[in-house]
Scaffold this motif. Structure first.
Motif, mmCIF file in Angstrom:
data_model
loop_
_atom_site.group_PDB
_atom_site.id
_atom_site.type_symbol
_atom_site.label_atom_id
_atom_site.label_comp_id
_atom_site.label_asym_id
_atom_site.label_seq_id
_atom_site.Cartn_x
_atom_site.Cartn_y
_atom_site.Cartn_z
ATOM 1 N N VAL A 83 0.882 -1.161 0.000
ATOM 2 C CA VAL A 83 0.000 0.000 0.000
ATOM 3 C C VAL A 83 0.922 1.214 0.000
ATOM 4 N N LEU A 84 1.076 1.800 -1.170
ATOM 5 C CA LEU A 84 2.037 2.884 -1.367
ATOM 6 C C LEU A 84 1.436 4.238 -1.001
ATOM 7 N N SER A 85 2.210 5.007 -0.271
ATOM 8 C CA SER A 85 1.805 6.347 0.159
ATOM 9 C C SER A 85 3.072 7.112 0.526
ATOM 10 N N GLU A 86 2.896 8.378 0.823
ATOM 11 C CA GLU A 86 4.030 9.176 1.311
ATOM 12 C C GLU A 86 4.571 8.539 2.601
ATOM 13 N N ASN A 87 3.681 8.063 3.446
ATOM 14 C CA ASN A 87 4.103 7.426 4.694
ATOM 15 C C ASN A 87 4.917 6.160 4.424
ATOM 16 N N GLU A 122 4.968 12.192 -4.277
ATOM 17 C CA GLU A 122 5.824 13.132 -4.997
ATOM 18 C C GLU A 122 7.076 12.427 -5.485
ATOM 19 N N LYS A 123 7.448 12.728 -6.705
ATOM 20 C CA LYS A 123 8.609 12.092 -7.322
ATOM 21 C C LYS A 123 9.874 12.291 -6.487
ATOM 22 N N LYS A 124 10.023 13.452 -5.882
ATOM 23 C CA LYS A 124 11.230 13.717 -5.090
ATOM 24 C C LYS A 124 11.299 12.801 -3.867
ATOM 25 N N ALA A 125 10.161 12.406 -3.311
ATOM 26 C CA ALA A 125 10.159 11.482 -2.159
ATOM 27 C C ALA A 125 10.652 10.115 -2.593
ATOM 28 N N ARG A 131 13.998 5.047 -5.610
ATOM 29 C CA ARG A 131 12.891 4.529 -6.421
ATOM 30 C C ARG A 131 12.360 3.184 -5.939
ATOM 31 N N LEU A 132 11.049 3.093 -5.818
ATOM 32 C CA LEU A 132 10.392 1.845 -5.424
ATOM 33 C C LEU A 132 10.407 0.892 -6.601
ATOM 34 N N GLY A 133 11.064 -0.225 -6.462
ATOM 35 C CA GLY A 133 11.063 -1.242 -7.528
ATOM 36 C C GLY A 133 12.100 -0.932 -8.464
#
Length: 133
Positions: A83-87, A122-125, A131-133
């Motif tokens: 479950v992808l989020s900023e958190n 956000e891309k910067k996060a 990068r995820l994956g």
């Protein structure tokens, strides 16, 4: 982290028929637990037929090293749901779960990951977290 990664990679390969206990291991930030536990999990576990989900809060073995719990639960699950989020992006434990989920993907060449985008990230996060994956 490096020691845990090496330990996981050196684990003997399981026979093709794994001891699967869960339909999916769910990886999420504790800060997103309300949505995950009260909406997503409720829907999936009360579906017909129900999905058997593995959640760290109820399925990790108390007293067992958390990295071993993560690896064992991923190995005992058909899929891993992120479950992808900023958190999620900010969580070290979520990063470990993401890293460890790659082992079965590369070793068995299967499609074992489900990504759910809970909110725009956000891309910067993502860039700052490799990068995820």
């Amino acid at each position: 982290m490096m020691w845990a990664w090496l330990q996981a990679k050196r684990k003997p390969r399981k026979a093709p028929q794994r001891d699967l206990c869960y339909d999916a291991f769910v990886s999420y930030s504790e800060r997103d637990s309300h949505w995950v536990e009260n909406l997503m999990v409720q829907e999936l576990e009360h579906f017909d037929p129900p999905f058997k989900l593995c959640l760290h809060k109820r399925d990790f073995i108390p007293g067992k090293w958390i990295i071993d719990n993560i690896i064992d639960c991923i190995e005992k699950s058909h899929k891993t749901i992120f479950v992808l989020s900023e958190n999620f992006v900010k969580s070290e434990w979520c990063k470990y779960e993401l890293d460890f989920s790659h082992f079965p993907l590369f070793d068995e060449n299967n499609d074992a990951v489900v990504l759910i985008l809970l909110e725009p990230i956000e891309k910067k996060a993502i860039s700052s977290r490799k990068r995820l994956g």
